[in-house]
Design a protein around this motif. Structure first.
Motif, mmCIF file in Angstrom:
data_model
loop_
_atom_site.group_PDB
_atom_site.id
_atom_site.type_symbol
_atom_site.label_atom_id
_atom_site.label_comp_id
_atom_site.label_asym_id
_atom_site.label_seq_id
_atom_site.Cartn_x
_atom_site.Cartn_y
_atom_site.Cartn_z
ATOM 1 N N CYS A 1 -0.417 -5.705 -7.273
ATOM 2 C CA CYS A 1 -0.717 -4.374 -6.946
ATOM 3 C C CYS A 1 -2.379 -4.076 -6.650
ATOM 4 O O CYS A 1 -3.277 -4.102 -7.718
ATOM 5 C CB CYS A 1 -0.042 -3.390 -7.965
ATOM 6 S SG CYS A 1 1.450 -3.190 -7.957
ATOM 7 N N ASP B 1 5.773 2.776 -8.707
ATOM 8 C CA ASP B 1 7.083 2.660 -7.531
ATOM 9 C C ASP B 1 7.725 1.540 -7.560
ATOM 10 O O ASP B 1 8.827 1.538 -7.397
ATOM 11 C CB ASP B 1 6.061 2.787 -6.176
ATOM 12 C CG ASP B 1 5.682 3.933 -5.853
ATOM 13 O OD1 ASP B 1 6.154 5.123 -6.354
ATOM 14 O OD2 ASP B 1 4.802 4.341 -4.910
ATOM 15 N N ASP C 1 6.388 -0.414 1.861
ATOM 16 C CA ASP C 1 5.776 -1.806 1.743
ATOM 17 C C ASP C 1 6.561 -2.529 0.386
ATOM 18 O O ASP C 1 6.940 -3.792 0.784
ATOM 19 C CB ASP C 1 4.264 -1.882 1.408
ATOM 20 C CG ASP C 1 3.529 -1.301 2.547
ATOM 21 O OD1 ASP C 1 4.167 -1.324 3.806
ATOM 22 O OD2 ASP C 1 2.326 -1.031 2.524
ATOM 23 N N GLU D 1 -6.629 0.185 -4.962
ATOM 24 C CA GLU D 1 -6.392 1.233 -4.416
ATOM 25 C C GLU D 1 -4.987 1.909 -4.088
ATOM 26 O O GLU D 1 -4.933 3.123 -3.764
ATOM 27 C CB GLU D 1 -6.861 1.051 -2.720
ATOM 28 C CG GLU D 1 -6.193 0.342 -1.991
ATOM 29 C CD GLU D 1 -6.679 -1.312 -2.029
ATOM 30 O OE1 GLU D 1 -6.631 -1.999 -0.951
ATOM 31 O OE2 GLU D 1 -7.221 -1.715 -3.240
ATOM 32 N N TYR D 2 -3.967 1.291 -4.321
ATOM 33 C CA TYR D 2 -2.851 1.864 -4.456
ATOM 34 C C TYR D 2 -2.605 2.474 -6.021
ATOM 35 O O TYR D 2 -1.934 1.527 -6.558
ATOM 36 C CB TYR D 2 -1.744 0.947 -3.872
ATOM 37 C CG TYR D 2 -0.317 1.251 -3.700
ATOM 38 C CD1 TYR D 2 0.268 2.606 -4.004
ATOM 39 C CD2 TYR D 2 0.610 0.376 -3.353
ATOM 40 C CE1 TYR D 2 1.475 2.794 -4.035
ATOM 41 C CE2 TYR D 2 2.046 0.691 -3.346
ATOM 42 C CZ TYR D 2 2.558 1.900 -3.490
ATOM 43 O OH TYR D 2 3.882 2.352 -3.479
ATOM 44 N N LYS D 3 -2.759 3.654 -6.291
ATOM 45 C CA LYS D 3 -2.678 4.044 -7.652
ATOM 46 C C LYS D 3 -1.323 4.084 -8.168
ATOM 47 O O LYS D 3 -1.112 4.087 -9.350
ATOM 48 C CB LYS D 3 -3.236 5.433 -7.773
ATOM 49 C CG LYS D 3 -4.720 5.586 -7.130
ATOM 50 C CD LYS D 3 -5.814 4.584 -7.972
ATOM 51 C CE LYS D 3 -7.036 4.538 -7.488
ATOM 52 N NZ LYS D 3 -7.903 3.656 -8.248
ATOM 53 N N ASP D 4 -0.342 4.341 -7.371
ATOM 54 C CA ASP D 4 1.087 4.396 -7.767
ATOM 55 C C ASP D 4 1.867 3.224 -7.739
ATOM 56 O O ASP D 4 3.158 3.370 -7.753
ATOM 57 C CB ASP D 4 1.814 5.797 -6.958
ATOM 58 C CG ASP D 4 1.339 7.058 -7.453
ATOM 59 O OD1 ASP D 4 0.668 7.163 -8.783
ATOM 60 O OD2 ASP D 4 1.381 8.135 -6.692
ATOM 61 N N CYS D 5 1.323 2.082 -7.645
ATOM 62 C CA CYS D 5 2.054 0.713 -7.020
ATOM 63 C C CYS D 5 2.706 0.489 -8.083
ATOM 64 O O CYS D 5 4.128 0.260 -8.029
ATOM 65 C CB CYS D 5 1.001 -0.176 -6.996
ATOM 66 S SG CYS D 5 1.825 -1.678 -6.317
ATOM 67 N N LEU E 1 0.749 -1.053 0.151
ATOM 68 C CA LEU E 1 -0.043 0.047 -0.240
ATOM 69 C C LEU E 1 0.721 1.321 0.251
ATOM 70 O O LEU E 1 0.424 2.285 0.114
ATOM 71 C CB LEU E 1 -1.024 0.028 1.129
ATOM 72 C CG LEU E 1 -1.829 -1.175 1.175
ATOM 73 C CD1 LEU E 1 -2.839 -1.124 2.585
ATOM 74 C CD2 LEU E 1 -2.890 -0.935 0.001
ATOM 75 N N SER E 2 2.188 1.129 0.051
ATOM 76 C CA SER E 2 3.173 2.198 -0.083
ATOM 77 C C SER E 2 4.447 1.983 -0.652
ATOM 78 O O SER E 2 4.513 0.861 -0.842
ATOM 79 C CB SER E 2 3.522 2.628 1.333
ATOM 80 O OG SER E 2 4.089 1.866 2.053
ATOM 81 N N TYR E 3 5.347 2.834 -0.781
ATOM 82 C CA TYR E 3 6.702 2.566 -1.588
ATOM 83 C C TYR E 3 7.342 1.607 -0.619
ATOM 84 O O TYR E 3 8.083 0.925 -0.974
ATOM 85 C CB TYR E 3 7.293 4.016 -1.643
ATOM 86 C CG TYR E 3 8.644 3.979 -2.300
ATOM 87 C CD1 TYR E 3 8.864 3.896 -3.621
ATOM 88 C CD2 TYR E 3 9.763 3.892 -1.267
ATOM 89 C CE1 TYR E 3 10.103 4.231 -4.003
ATOM 90 C CE2 TYR E 3 11.003 3.861 -1.916
ATOM 91 C CZ TYR E 3 11.502 4.063 -3.046
ATOM 92 O OH TYR E 3 12.652 3.778 -3.850
#
Length: 317
Positions: free
Chosen positions: A91, A101, A71, A94-98, A67-69
């Motif tokens: 991915c 990243d 992660d 909900e994690y749009k930039d997955c 859910l984040s960089y």
């Protein structure tokens, strides 16, 4: 009987259509939720070289839905640290930039090197490839640095040396010093590989100093790390921050001893001399970051030890 069957079938269709009509929103939500769910991530057992310790920059994780960089960093560290040759994760919507990243991390050799420096030497990779599908499926393939034959030969040598120079009454400090001195006394810096990027020795791995007697900085560091792992002493490898201009890459050990992190650099304690003689030094033996900075400003100015405190906050001055 045929008449009954003819009547039942249309009746069932009417009932089914009626049910769908009154529950259409509920059914649509369930279908949408089902489609959004990622396939199950298959997690196999780690190999025997997995480190259980966590570090500030990267930690082991059991959650492979990022859910984040950070992660994603932890996923890359965990799969490398576990010795997986292949791994697939997904991915979430909900994690749009997955995927962006993932591309950033997988396409940055320096970041991958930093991740590599926190794992056991036998789980360090020579190459890691990432493929990203449009659906958000991430496939990772890892080629490890050490062959199975090399690991077997080096492990046997590590055990042999350990039994030769270590006694039960030694403190951890004395054990580290005994191994440090043994490696420096029994190996030389591989000048040919350093100058020409080529050598007949496998000096960039622990095999070089322990089996062949020749090492570059990565060979010294891996060799020392293997003994630190055997002793159960928390450690990682420190790499020069390559963002600095006119500075060549270098790597050395960080050791957690007596509740503090210290530097240990066998390369600079085994200097290449003009007279061709072998020298054993302890200038870079278990020193703090402040002591390291002072040592580098000595008679010979050393610029190899400029490292990122963002990656290695354990070593902050």
């Amino acid at each position: 009987m045929k008449l009954i069957k003819r009547n039942i079938i249309p009746l069932l269709c009417i009932l089914l259509l009626t049910f769908v009509f009154y529950h259409v929103e509920e059914i649509s939500d369930k279908i949408a939720t089902s489609l959004e769910k990622n396939p199950e991530v298959i997690v196999n057992d780690a190999n025997t070289y997995k480190k259980e310790e966590d570090f500030i920059f990267v930690q082991n994780t059991t959650d492979f839905i990022p859910l984040s960089y950070n992660d994603i960093l932890n996923i890359y560290y965990t799969i490398t640290n576990s010795g997986y040759k292949t791994f697939t994760f997904y991915c979430p919507s909900e994690y749009k930039d997955c995927t962006k990243d993932v591309e950033t991390i997988s396409g940055d050799p320096e970041t991958l090197t930093y991740i590599n420096n926190f794992v056991h030497p036998f789980n360090s990779f020579s190459n890691i490839q990432t493929s990203i599908s449009e659906s958000g499926e991430i496939n990772i393939d890892i080629n490890y640095l050490y062959t199975e034959e090399e690991k077997e030969i080096v492990t046997k040598k590590v055990n042999e040396i350990y039994n030769q120079v270590i006694t039960k009454d030694m403190s951890d400090y004395d054990k580290i010093k005994a191994i440090h001195d043994y490696i420096v006394d029994n190996s030389k810096y591989d000048v040919e590989r350093n100058d020409k990027d080529d050598s007949k020795y496998i000096s960039y791995k622990a095999y070089g100093p322990l089996i062949e007697g020749y090492a570059t900085c990565s060979g010294y560091t891996d060799a020392m790390a293997l003994f630190l792992e055997k002793m159960g002493i928390k450690n990682f490898k420190v790499a020069t921050e390559l963002m600095q201009k006119d500075i060549s890459g270098h790597v050395w050990n960080a050791v957690f001893l007596d509740n503090k992190w210290l530097h240990l650099d066998l390369t600079w304690d085994d200097p290449v001399s003009e007279d061709g003689k072998d020298y054993l030094q302890h200038k870079y033996f278990l020193i703090s970051s402040k002591e390291l900075e002072k040592a580098d400003k000595g008679e010979v100015v050393v610029t190899d030890h400029i490292f990122s405190e963002r990656i290695y906050p354990e070593l902050k001055k």
